[in-house]
Structures are given as structure tokens and as C-alpha cells.
Enzyme design. Structure first.
Site, PDB file in Angstrom:
ATOM      1  N   MET A 170      -8.156   8.623   9.365  1.00  0.00           N
ATOM      2  CA  MET A 170      -8.773   8.961   8.068  1.00  0.00           C
ATOM      3  C   MET A 170      -9.738  10.139   8.178  1.00  0.00           C
ATOM      4  O   MET A 170     -10.712  10.197   7.446  1.00  0.00           O
ATOM      5  CB  MET A 170      -9.526   7.748   7.486  1.00  0.00           C
ATOM      6  CG  MET A 170      -8.633   6.565   7.236  1.00  0.00           C
ATOM      7  SD  MET A 170      -9.504   5.169   6.534  1.00  0.00           S
ATOM      8  CE  MET A 170     -10.152   4.382   7.985  1.00  0.00           C
ATOM      9  N   LYS A 211      -3.329   2.877  -1.661  1.00  0.00           N
ATOM     10  CA  LYS A 211      -4.540   3.543  -1.211  1.00  0.00           C
ATOM     11  C   LYS A 211      -4.187   4.442  -0.043  1.00  0.00           C
ATOM     12  O   LYS A 211      -3.290   4.170   0.727  1.00  0.00           O
ATOM     13  CB  LYS A 211      -5.643   2.567  -0.830  1.00  0.00           C
ATOM     14  CG  LYS A 211      -5.307   1.546   0.210  1.00  0.00           C
ATOM     15  CD  LYS A 211      -6.543   0.687   0.418  1.00  0.00           C
ATOM     16  CE  LYS A 211      -6.369  -0.309   1.522  1.00  0.00           C
ATOM     17  NZ  LYS A 211      -7.573  -1.096   1.753  1.00  0.00           N
ATOM     18  N   ASP A 269       0.825  -1.214   0.000  1.00  0.00           N
ATOM     19  CA  ASP A 269       0.000   0.000   0.000  1.00  0.00           C
ATOM     20  C   ASP A 269       0.851   1.252   0.000  1.00  0.00           C
ATOM     21  O   ASP A 269       2.016   1.224   0.346  1.00  0.00           O
ATOM     22  CB  ASP A 269      -0.816   0.054   1.305  1.00  0.00           C
ATOM     23  CG  ASP A 269      -2.023  -0.832   1.250  1.00  0.00           C
ATOM     24  OD1 ASP A 269      -2.347  -1.321   0.165  1.00  0.00           O
ATOM     25  OD2 ASP A 269      -2.647  -1.016   2.309  1.00  0.00           O
TER      26      ASP A 269
HETATM   27  N1  SAH Z   1      -3.997  -0.012   9.484  1.00  0.00           N
HETATM   28  C1  SAH Z   1      -3.498   1.330   9.732  1.00  0.00           C
HETATM   29  C2  SAH Z   1      -4.573   2.389   9.582  1.00  0.00           C
HETATM   30  C3  SAH Z   1      -5.168   2.469   8.192  1.00  0.00           C
HETATM   31  S1  SAH Z   1      -6.270   3.809   8.023  1.00  0.00           S
HETATM   32  C4  SAH Z   1      -2.860   1.376  11.130  1.00  0.00           C
HETATM   33  O1  SAH Z   1      -3.033   0.438  11.925  1.00  0.00           O
HETATM   34  O2  SAH Z   1      -2.145   2.355  11.404  1.00  0.00           O
HETATM   35  C5  SAH Z   1      -5.185   5.081   7.445  1.00  0.00           C
HETATM   36  C6  SAH Z   1      -5.125   6.223   8.440  1.00  0.00           C
HETATM   37  O3  SAH Z   1      -4.186   5.940   9.465  1.00  0.00           O
HETATM   38  C7  SAH Z   1      -4.668   7.541   7.856  1.00  0.00           C
HETATM   39  O4  SAH Z   1      -5.720   8.221   7.222  1.00  0.00           O
HETATM   40  C8  SAH Z   1      -4.215   8.268   9.108  1.00  0.00           C
HETATM   41  O5  SAH Z   1      -5.320   8.772   9.849  1.00  0.00           O
HETATM   42  C9  SAH Z   1      -3.612   7.152   9.915  1.00  0.00           C
HETATM   43  N2  SAH Z   1      -2.143   7.071   9.742  1.00  0.00           N
HETATM   44  C10 SAH Z   1      -1.446   6.037   9.224  1.00  0.00           C
HETATM   45  N3  SAH Z   1      -0.122   6.287   9.274  1.00  0.00           N
HETATM   46  C11 SAH Z   1       0.015   7.508   9.842  1.00  0.00           C
HETATM   47  C12 SAH Z   1       1.136   8.325  10.175  1.00  0.00           C
HETATM   48  N4  SAH Z   1       2.381   7.925   9.937  1.00  0.00           N
HETATM   49  N5  SAH Z   1       0.904   9.537  10.758  1.00  0.00           N
HETATM   50  C13 SAH Z   1      -0.367   9.948  11.014  1.00  0.00           C
HETATM   51  N6  SAH Z   1      -1.446   9.215  10.717  1.00  0.00           N
HETATM   52  C14 SAH Z   1      -1.277   8.010  10.154  1.00  0.00           C
END
Ligand code: SAH
Length: 246
Positions: free
Chosen positions: A170, A56, A34
Site C-alpha cells: 500500500m 477497496k 474485495d
Molecule cells: N491481504 C493482502 C494485502 C492487502 S493490502 C495480501 O496478503 O496480499 C493491499 C496491498 O497489497 C496493495 O496496496 C499492494 O501493495 C499489495 N498487493 C496486493 N496484490 C498485489 C499484486 N497482485 N501485485 C502487487 N501488489 C499487490
């Protein structure tokens, strides 16, 4: 017999990859990844490993989920070790459960390798513990991405009156709605919140504000970003350790 490893890539900092995830990446014949998975991880793959990008971000899928499912399945017919690499943890708003189910239905073996979710680690790198004795006894992780086709919010706002920490993933584009709703259910306008962008990476940015002014303060924050609401945000004053230190 082929196997698919539904693997968490962690939040961004390459060193937050688990030892197990690193091993399956090194052994992979193909890695399906991804946008949110740190691309440096791919450099750990063996020579000849194939890479398939199904990027995505922020809930806007470049490839629809059913095509991603099918791509994983098709690769499992061709390769022995298939790594499906996903940002954070595969089961935290990662749709990893749907991918596992698709494989289950087709008799494909899989393993889940949990990852460090951004929901907890990104606040930690901003000096914000999601729970803290005497401040917050629990936390919630909420998706703030809602289908534009649905008029009514799916989020149970009335449940959020307590001082539990709330972490919205998100949700940056919905920040005006989130702050307004939280004030409508009775949280004071000076209630602490923060937006953290590109957390755990060298580009990490944090803005701290209140429900009243966070929208204005966070206007230029790049994605991926999360929103954290709660009194724990104030602990950043003492506990901020990462910025200027990396
Ligand atoms: N499975 C992922 C989340 C997927 S949804 C997890 O466990 O982290 C994707 C969302 O995660 C983004 O829209 C944002 O809100 C958050 N996100 C992921 N990586 C991030 C980062 N490095 N800094 C801030 N927000 C992050």
C-alpha cells in the site's frame, strides 16, 4: 447454523487459490468480495450464489470497514455459507482480524482460510526470493499507507538499517518518502529496490532501480503495486522466470 469463511483469494493468479478456498467458494450462498480478489474466482460459485462487492484498494476504502463488518454479519443472519473473500491473506493487512472479532462479539461462527499473500508471492513471480542464504536472513512486511491526519510517521525507520528485505504494501504513493527516509538512515543511494505492479497476473510489471532513481522509474506503475527493498532484488537477474513465460 451459519458460518462465515474469512478466505484468502491469493495475489491474483487464479491458480494460487487454495484447494480449501475453492471448496468454500463452490459451496457459498453469498460471497462478499474485495477489489483485490480475482473476479474469475466468482465464476466457480454455484448457481444462485449472491455476490456483494465491498471494493477497496490501496487503503482507500470504498465502503468503510464498520459497514463491511456489518454487511458480513447481516449476511450471516440470512445465509448458511458466507464467504468473505479477500485479496492475498486475510490476516496480512487485510483487516480480517477485525472482521473475525466483530463476528465473535455477535456469536457468529467463523473459519479463517489463509491465502497466499502478495508480500511473498509477488516478489517470487518477479524472480526475487524474500530471503536468500548469505544475502538476507529475514524479511519485514510493512504497511506504507499512513493516515494523512498523522504528521509523525508511525513507521520505525531506525529499525530498518540492517540488510533485511523490506516489503512495503500500500505504499506506491509514498515511494518518494520511503526512498528518502531509507537514505536518511544510512542506506546507500545505490541500494537495490523494485516496484512490482499487478504481480502474478498477465499484466505484471516490474521496475528495478536504486533508492535514488526508483521514484522516477516507477512513476507510471499502476496499482496494486508493492515495493521491495534489499539486496535480494539483484537475484532477479538470474531468477526472473515469469515475464515472457506466461
Ligand atoms: N491481504 C493482502 C494485502 C492487502 S493490502 C495480501 O496478503 O496480499 C493491499 C496491498 O497489497 C496493495 O496496496 C499492494 O501493495 C499489495 N498487493 C496486493 N496484490 C498485489 C499484486 N497482485 N501485485 C502487487 N501488489 C499487490
Amino acid at each position: 447454523m451459519s458460518k462465515v469463511y474469512l478466505t484468502g483469494a491469493g495475489p491474483g493468479d487464479m491458480e494460487l487459490l487454495t484447494v480449501k478456498a475453492l471448496r468454500v467458494v463452490q459451496e457459498a450462498d453469498v460471497i462478499i468480495y474485495d477489489r483485490l480478489a480475482n473476479p474469475d474466482i466468482l465464476e466457480k460459485a454455484k448457481n444462485g450464489c449472491e455476490f456483494v462487492y465491498v471494493g477497496k484498494e490501496d487503503g482507500r476504502h470504498i465502503m468503510p470497514q464498520d459497514e463491511i463488518n456489518e454487511t458480513i454479519y447481516q449476511n450471516s443472519l440470512k445465509h448458511e455459507n458466507v464467504v468473505r473473500l479477500k485479496g492475498g491473506d486475510p490476516f496480512v493487512f487485510g483487516r480480517g482480524g477485525e472482521e473475525a472479532d466483530y463476528l465473535y462479539e455477535r456469536g457468529v461462527k467463523f473459519e479463517v482460510i489463509p491465502g497466499i499473500t502478495s508480500a511473498i508471492s509477488v516478489p517470487a513471480y518477479a524472480g526475487i526470493p524474500v530471503t536468500h542464504r548469505g544475502v538476507a536472513v529475514s524479511f519485514r512486511v510493512v504497511t506504507a499507507h499512513e493516515s494523512p491526519n498523522k504528521k509523525e510517521s508511525q513507521i520505525p525507520w531506525e529499525n530498518y538499517k540492517t540488510d533485511d528485505t523490506i516489503i512495503f504494501l500500500m505504499g506506491l504513493h509514498n515511494l518518494p518518502k520511503i526512498s528518502k527516509k531509507l537514505m536518511e538512515i544510512g542506506k546507500p543511494k545505490e541500494y537495490p529496490c523494485a516496484v512490482i505492479s499487478k504481480g502474478t497476473t498477465k499484466d505484471q510489471k516490474v521496475v528495478v532501480g536504486t533508492l535514488e532513481d526508483i521514484v522516477e522509474k516507477a512513476v507510471d506503475m499502476p496499482t496494486p503495486a508493492l515495493i521491495i527493498v534489499g539486496k535480494v532484488v539483484q537475484l532477479r537477474n538470474q531468477l526472473q522466470w515469469f515475464e515472457g513465460n506466461s
